[in-house]
Design a protein around this motif. Structure first.
Motif, PDB file in Angstrom:
ATOM      1  N   CYS A 115      49.022  -6.615 -94.553  1.00  0.00           N
ATOM      2  CA  CYS A 115      50.103  -5.698 -94.915  1.00  0.00           C
ATOM      3  C   CYS A 115      51.091  -5.529 -93.766  1.00  0.00           C
ATOM      4  O   CYS A 115      52.325  -5.514 -93.980  1.00  0.00           O
ATOM      5  CB  CYS A 115      49.527  -4.348 -95.327  1.00  0.00           C
ATOM      6  N   THR A 141      57.584  -9.155 -91.438  1.00  0.00           N
ATOM      7  CA  THR A 141      58.331 -10.346 -91.848  1.00  0.00           C
ATOM      8  C   THR A 141      59.477  -9.975 -92.783  1.00  0.00           C
ATOM      9  O   THR A 141      60.598 -10.512 -92.666  1.00  0.00           O
ATOM     10  CB  THR A 141      57.379 -11.332 -92.545  1.00  0.00           C
ATOM     11  N   THR A 142      59.226  -9.038 -93.684  1.00  0.00           N
ATOM     12  CA  THR A 142      60.279  -8.612 -94.609  1.00  0.00           C
ATOM     13  C   THR A 142      61.426  -7.937 -93.863  1.00  0.00           C
ATOM     14  O   THR A 142      62.615  -8.208 -94.127  1.00  0.00           O
ATOM     15  CB  THR A 142      59.692  -7.658 -95.662  1.00  0.00           C
ATOM     16  N   THR A 178      53.173  -8.727 -93.351  1.00  0.00           N
ATOM     17  CA  THR A 178      54.117  -8.861 -94.458  1.00  0.00           C
ATOM     18  C   THR A 178      55.300  -7.917 -94.300  1.00  0.00           C
ATOM     19  O   THR A 178      56.469  -8.306 -94.521  1.00  0.00           O
ATOM     20  CB  THR A 178      53.401  -8.583 -95.792  1.00  0.00           C
TER      21      THR A 178
END
Length: 304
Positions: A273, A279-280, A276
């Protein structure tokens, strides 16, 4: 059959006449009684030997009859096997990862020329962990590579394993050019995403043995002796009318196919999590920076 006299016994008419005093006669009478008992014992012994001989003859006759029956049954089985060959099915998974190809080969084992009038299909029952892509099947059908029908018609390709339902696919096989009485078919299958596990990084998807459906326009000995049950299925991909098929019994070379699907571990949830989210945010920041730097965008109203 007259019983034989015991050894040492003489007939009564060969004995000398008794004297007037009766002494010799008394001795003779006693000897005759003894000889009679010996004769009776000898006759009983002879009768017992005859019974033993008859029992041995009966035993040997029974053994001979059993062996003859066994030979007749064996010959009948061999004759039945010669006239009714077995149907063998072989399944093999090709490629690696989440996207695989399932190769199925069916050998009817019948050397009859009428086998060319038969259409062979397999009915695969896919578990929730596997699915087929209907758009991919349509493309393969256009190139005359694979002909298959999905039951039901709609397939959710994005659904995970724990929300999906089982699928049934009827695959119409094609003759194998390398074997006169063989058929084969290739079906692309895909693995769904599974729930993460505690301590094992893989899940198992069990693919059961398929149903073999045969529809023959001509009757020949091999079809008549195969064990089957009548079922109804679409005639072909292009002809959706219902046809009567023979669901035949067969001999599987490999009983079941098991796919190993890689899954994540629950203890890695927080790390996944975080990575992610970072990276977003990073990618979004790069896009906004590029837009602000070059300013090559405008709102254009579409004309009706």
């Amino acid at each position: 059959m007259k019983p034989r006299l015991a050894l040492g016994c003489r007939r009564r008419d060969s004995e000398p006449a008794p004297s007037k005093s009766g002494r010799r006669g008394g001795r003779l009478c006693g000897g005759a009684a003894l000889c009679g008992r010996q004769c009776e014992a000898g006759a009983a012994l002879d009768l017992e030997m005859q019974w033993q001989w008859m029992e041995k003859v009966f035993l040997w006759k029974s053994i001979l009859t059993f062996r003859v029956s066994l030979l007749v049954c064996t010959a009948g089985n061999l004759s039945a096997q010669a006239t009714c060959p077995d149907i063998t099915v072989t399944q093999q998974l090709l490629k690696e990862g989440f996207h695989r190809d399932l190769l199925t080969k069916v050998e009817l084992g019948a050397g009859d020329e009428a086998i060319g009038s038969c259409t062979v299909a397999i009915k695969e029952h896919l578990p929730t962990g596997l699915y087929v892509d209907p758009y991919e099947l349509e493309s393969l059908q256009q190139h005359n590579l694979t002909e298959a029908l999905i039951i039901p018609d709609t397939v959710d390709v994005e659904s995970p394993e724990y929300l999906a339902t089982n699928l049934a696919i009827v695959v119409y096989m094609k003759p194998d050019p390398q074997c006169a009485c063989c058929f084969k078919a290739m079906l692309p299958v895909h693995c769904r995403y599974h729930r993460p596990t505690e301590d094992d990084g893989e899940a198992l998807a069990l693919l059961k043995s398929p149903e073999i459906l045969i529809h023959c326009h001509k009757s020949f000995p091999s079809v008549e002796c195969w064990k089957y049950s009548d079922v109804e299925a679409p005639c072909s991909v292009r002809n959706r009318h219902t046809c009567h098929w023979n669901n035949v019994k067969y001999k599987p070379v490999n009983k079941e196919v098991i796919l190993q699907v890689p899954v994540g571990l629950k203890q890695h949830g927080a790390l996944v999590c975080a990575v992610t989210l970072l990276t977003t945010v990073l990618c979004s920041s790069l896009v906004l920076a590029a837009v602000c730097k070059y300013e090559h965008f405008s709102l254009v109203r579409c004309s009706e």
